[in-house]
Design a protein around this motif. Structure first.
Motif, PDB file in Angstrom:
ATOM      1  N   MET A   1     -55.397  79.307   6.050  1.00  0.00           N
ATOM      2  CA  MET A   1     -55.348  79.657   7.378  1.00  0.00           C
ATOM      3  C   MET A   1     -54.038  77.583   7.723  1.00  0.00           C
ATOM      4  SD  MET A   1     -57.156  80.786  10.438  1.00  0.00           S
ATOM      5  CE  MET A   1     -57.996  82.501  10.463  1.00  0.00           C
ATOM      6  N   ASP A   2     -54.751  77.278   6.283  1.00  0.00           N
ATOM      7  CA  ASP A   2     -54.398  75.926   6.052  1.00  0.00           C
ATOM      8  C   ASP A   2     -52.939  76.277   6.709  1.00  0.00           C
ATOM      9  OD1 ASP A   2     -56.321  74.371   7.557  1.00  0.00           O
ATOM     10  OD2 ASP A   2     -56.527  74.112   4.561  1.00  0.00           O
ATOM     11  N   THR A   3     -51.799  77.091   5.932  1.00  0.00           N
ATOM     12  CA  THR A   3     -50.509  77.068   6.282  1.00  0.00           C
ATOM     13  C   THR A   3     -50.338  77.319   7.091  1.00  0.00           C
ATOM     14  OG1 THR A   3     -50.812  79.416   5.622  1.00  0.00           O
ATOM     15  CG2 THR A   3     -49.919  78.218   3.493  1.00  0.00           C
ATOM     16  N   VAL A   4     -50.822  77.645   8.182  1.00  0.00           N
ATOM     17  CA  VAL A   4     -50.098  77.526   9.660  1.00  0.00           C
ATOM     18  C   VAL A   4     -50.290  76.510  10.670  1.00  0.00           C
ATOM     19  CG1 VAL A   4     -50.203  79.544  10.428  1.00  0.00           C
ATOM     20  CG2 VAL A   4     -51.791  78.700  10.952  1.00  0.00           C
ATOM     21  N   ALA A   5     -51.111  75.359   9.825  1.00  0.00           N
ATOM     22  CA  ALA A   5     -51.739  74.220  10.368  1.00  0.00           C
ATOM     23  C   ALA A   5     -50.149  73.300  10.982  1.00  0.00           C
ATOM     24  CB  ALA A   5     -51.932  72.807   9.806  1.00  0.00           C
ATOM     25  N   MET A   6     -48.929  73.994  10.427  1.00  0.00           N
ATOM     26  CA  MET A   6     -47.853  73.043  11.430  1.00  0.00           C
ATOM     27  C   MET A   6     -46.946  74.122  12.171  1.00  0.00           C
ATOM     28  SD  MET A   6     -44.864  71.061   9.211  1.00  0.00           S
ATOM     29  CE  MET A   6     -43.598  69.545  10.558  1.00  0.00           C
ATOM     30  N   GLN A  59     -56.811  72.669  19.015  1.00  0.00           N
ATOM     31  CA  GLN A  59     -56.287  73.276  18.248  1.00  0.00           C
ATOM     32  C   GLN A  59     -56.078  71.842  16.292  1.00  0.00           C
ATOM     33  OE1 GLN A  59     -51.998  73.070  18.532  1.00  0.00           O
ATOM     34  NE2 GLN A  59     -52.018  74.800  20.023  1.00  0.00           N
ATOM     35  N   MET A  60     -57.499  70.704  16.962  1.00  0.00           N
ATOM     36  CA  MET A  60     -57.738  69.894  16.117  1.00  0.00           C
ATOM     37  C   MET A  60     -58.758  70.181  15.375  1.00  0.00           C
ATOM     38  SD  MET A  60     -55.639  66.479  16.912  1.00  0.00           S
ATOM     39  CE  MET A  60     -56.417  65.835  14.837  1.00  0.00           C
ATOM     40  N   LEU A  61     -60.072  71.158  16.172  1.00  0.00           N
ATOM     41  CA  LEU A  61     -61.168  71.352  15.614  1.00  0.00           C
ATOM     42  C   LEU A  61     -60.700  72.308  14.197  1.00  0.00           C
ATOM     43  CD1 LEU A  61     -63.547  70.538  18.918  1.00  0.00           C
ATOM     44  CD2 LEU A  61     -62.711  69.226  17.085  1.00  0.00           C
ATOM     45  N   VAL A  69     -62.436  77.881   3.261  1.00  0.00           N
ATOM     46  CA  VAL A  69     -60.714  78.371   4.162  1.00  0.00           C
ATOM     47  C   VAL A  69     -61.013  78.293   5.833  1.00  0.00           C
ATOM     48  CG1 VAL A  69     -59.483  79.897   4.822  1.00  0.00           C
ATOM     49  CG2 VAL A  69     -60.273  80.046   2.871  1.00  0.00           C
ATOM     50  N   SER A  70     -60.349  76.808   5.750  1.00  0.00           N
ATOM     51  CA  SER A  70     -61.037  76.996   7.252  1.00  0.00           C
ATOM     52  C   SER A  70     -59.678  76.726   9.083  1.00  0.00           C
ATOM     53  CB  SER A  70     -60.959  75.739   7.811  1.00  0.00           C
ATOM     54  OG  SER A  70     -59.914  74.125   7.681  1.00  0.00           O
ATOM     55  N   GLY A  71     -59.841  77.375   9.202  1.00  0.00           N
ATOM     56  CA  GLY A  71     -58.517  77.570  10.470  1.00  0.00           C
ATOM     57  C   GLY A  71     -58.890  76.757  12.263  1.00  0.00           C
ATOM     58  N   HIS A  72     -57.805  76.938  12.825  1.00  0.00           N
ATOM     59  CA  HIS A  72     -58.044  76.361  13.694  1.00  0.00           C
ATOM     60  C   HIS A  72     -57.232  77.401  14.523  1.00  0.00           C
ATOM     61  CE1 HIS A  72     -53.644  74.526  14.578  1.00  0.00           C
ATOM     62  NE2 HIS A  72     -53.996  75.073  12.940  1.00  0.00           N
ATOM     63  N   LEU A  73     -58.147  77.018  16.038  1.00  0.00           N
ATOM     64  CA  LEU A  73     -57.270  77.932  16.916  1.00  0.00           C
ATOM     65  C   LEU A  73     -55.475  77.369  17.732  1.00  0.00           C
ATOM     66  CD1 LEU A  73     -59.997  78.173  20.126  1.00  0.00           C
ATOM     67  CD2 LEU A  73     -59.091  79.449  17.901  1.00  0.00           C
ATOM     68  N   LEU A  74     -54.940  79.162  17.929  1.00  0.00           N
ATOM     69  CA  LEU A  74     -53.527  78.007  18.635  1.00  0.00           C
ATOM     70  C   LEU A  74     -53.796  77.747  20.093  1.00  0.00           C
ATOM     71  CD1 LEU A  74     -51.518  80.828  16.774  1.00  0.00           C
ATOM     72  CD2 LEU A  74     -51.865  78.975  15.703  1.00  0.00           C
ATOM     73  N   GLY A  75     -54.792  79.190  20.901  1.00  0.00           N
ATOM     74  CA  GLY A  75     -55.052  78.027  22.317  1.00  0.00           C
ATOM     75  C   GLY A  75     -54.577  79.062  22.639  1.00  0.00           C
ATOM     76  N   GLY A  76     -52.949  80.076  23.274  1.00  0.00           N
ATOM     77  CA  GLY A  76     -53.037  80.129  24.146  1.00  0.00           C
ATOM     78  C   GLY A  76     -53.576  80.784  24.713  1.00  0.00           C
ATOM     79  N   ALA A  77     -53.777  82.616  23.964  1.00  0.00           N
ATOM     80  CA  ALA A  77     -54.645  82.949  25.131  1.00  0.00           C
ATOM     81  C   ALA A  77     -55.505  82.533  26.057  1.00  0.00           C
ATOM     82  CB  ALA A  77     -55.405  84.260  24.073  1.00  0.00           C
ATOM     83  N   MET A  78     -56.464  81.077  25.167  1.00  0.00           N
ATOM     84  CA  MET A  78     -57.322  81.059  26.254  1.00  0.00           C
ATOM     85  C   MET A  78     -56.888  79.706  27.603  1.00  0.00           C
ATOM     86  SD  MET A  78     -60.058  78.308  24.031  1.00  0.00           S
ATOM     87  CE  MET A  78     -60.790  79.006  22.483  1.00  0.00           C
TER      88      MET A  78
END
Lengths: 235, 254
Positions: A1-6, A59-61, A69-78
């Motif tokens: 998921m790190d590939t979507v970090a940017m 988004q930073m957590l 493998v770690s991911g982070h939220l996009l947060g739009g829906a939240m």
């Protein structure tokens, strides 16, 4: 998921397409500024600012998806579920602007593209789906959980679909018939990300709904049965 | 998690670049990046030229290029995408070191590498030479809607508070034996997010009430103490985009 970090960088989508989406994003922001006043008195801006800070922090957590493998939220829906579609979209856009200007995260010319994907699609359109699901599903805790979960998955996948569409219109490379395969791969990956996002968003929204139901915008006029009291006590 | 705090990006200094008002630098960076993105990828010489004004800014601002380069690594995911393009794109093929690569794909990869790199460097330089207040004042002077400027103001001011709070909650959780390693153990993380939102929102309420009691009327006195940019400063700031536009025009005419 790190590939979507940017977020989308400069040079991925051509100039004219970026300009068109920037115009759409500007119109959206103007609408948000006007409509946000209905949801949030302009004097209550501190709350919107703290919500934006919350999305930024979330988004930073990183959270673990699998070991390593770690991911982070996009947060739009939240954001949309908690503070409503207009303030939510405004907060997400603000986060994107700050990330582009201060963190070099996402190209400045690609801001319009990102705002359309994550604020317009990810928060605003998503909110409509959430309200619809809340109406259709039973008014229980599990009903709300399912509604928020499905909405989050849709928001992430739809945002990714937005990017695929933008790439098909003005992407720098021509994949020819291969675009279909890449789109499938892109949406597949985001379906997985969306499940993670959905689990977290649903749990978060439910936690807030339990403690301060008045703060969950999507549940206004939507009374939830109280969580049964913890067993034990009198007997 | 101090890296999350926008102030951590600013490298204090007293160079001519540092002293320029925020609005000048924002406009300069945006025009520069737009010029770069609008240039066709085939004008290879133009992109070499675009790097010159950026390098000049690094020298004039007397910044250490190494930490800046580390920050610019944020574009790495897109460089990976760029590496894939020559293999995946359609169009005529060229042979190179025994690999069959798509020619348009190679151009697309170059397009991303060149433009994303220049864009990232421009933004990194903006953040490194402009403190948060100056950036916010700049946005306000550029007629960015007040409500957005104010949301950014609060966001920037409180994001490190929230990150610290999240960090403390995480330590508290781990020290009580939680060991979240898989997605299906994510409940505690999510419950933490919920608590974080409540604390953030309630803090917002408290801050709002505190501001009201100090005479807040809905407008922040942001930037009153900073003078607006003068013509000379606009001219200095214009050097960056003007150089880029000159290079672009020369390259396309030649």
């Amino acid at each position: 998921m790190d590939t979507v970090a940017m977020h989308i960088a400069d040079g991925i989508i051509d100039g004219p397409t970026s300009a068109v989406f920037a115009a759409v994003a500007l119109a959206l922001l103007a609408a948000c500024v006007v409509k946000a006043r209905d949801d949030l008195d302009e004097r209550l801006v501190p709350m919107a600012g703290l919500t934006a800070a919350f999305i930024f922090a979330v988004q930073m957590l990183n959270f673990a998806v699998l070991p390593g493998v770690s991911g982070h939220l996009l947060g739009g829906a939240m954001a949309a579920a908690l503070v409503g579609p207009w303030v939510g979209a405004l907060c997400v856009s603000t986060v994107l602007i700050v990330q582009a200007l201060m963190f070099a995260d996402g190209g400045i010319t690609a801001l319009g593209l990102s705002i359309v994907n994550m604020a317009l699609i990810g928060a605003l359109v998503t909110y409509g789906i959430l309200r619809l699901l809340l109406k259709l599903l039973p008014r229980t805790r599990s009903g709300v959980t399912v509604a928020v979960f499905v909405t989050s998955v849709v928001s992430v996948v739809a945002g990714a679909a937005g990017f695929v569409l933008q790439f098909a219109i003005g992407g720098v490379a021509d994949f020819g018939p291969g675009l279909g395969a890449i789109a499938t791969g892109m949406l597949g990956i985001h379906l997985l990300i969306g499940v993670g996002e959905g689990v977290i968003t649903a749990t978060t929204v439910l936690a807030v709904a339990t403690a301060r139901p008045d703060l969950v915008h999507a549940l206004r006029g939507h009374t939830l049965p109280h969580r049964p009291a913890v067993a034990g006590g009198a007997e | 998690m101090t890296a999350g705090h926008p102030d951590a990006l600013y490298v204090p200094g007293d160079s001519p670049v540092h002293r320029l008002p925020g609005e000048v630098k924002i406009v300069a960076v945006v025009l520069y990046v737009v010029t770069v993105v609008a240039t066709p990828a085939t004008e290879v010489a133009a992109f070499a030229g675009y790097a010159a004004p950026v390098a000049a800014v690094v020298i004039v601002s007397r910044l250490d290029p190494l930490p800046l380069a580390r920050r610019a690594l944020i574009e790495v995911p897109f460089l990976l995408l760029a590496v894939l393009l020559p293999f995946l794109s359609t169009g005529p093929r060229v042979e190179w070191l025994g690999l069959t690569l798509s020619e348009p794909g190679l151009w697309a990869a170059w397009n991303i590498v060149a433009k994303a790199t220049l864009g990232v460097w421009a933004a990194v330089l903006l953040a490194a030479t402009t403190d948060v207040t100056s950036l916010l004042t700049g946005l306000q002077r550029l007629r960015c809607p007040t409500v957005i400027v104010q949301i950014v103001t609060f966001m920037v001011r409180y994001v490190h508070v929230l990150l610290d709070e999240a960090h403390r909650m995480r330590i508290a959780r781990l020290s009580r034996g939680d060991d979240p390693r898989f997605l299906w153990q994510v409940r505690a993380t999510a419950a933490g997010f919920g608590a974080l939102f409540l604390r953030a929102f309630e803090r917002g309420e408290r801050v709002y009430v505190a501001m009201l009691s100090r005479g807040y009327t809905g407008r922040m006195p942001v930037g009153a103490e900073r003078p607006a940019a003068r013509v000379r400063e606009w001219a200095a700031g214009a050097l960056l985009p003007a150089t880029a536009v000159t290079i672009a025009v020369t390259a396309t005419v030649a």
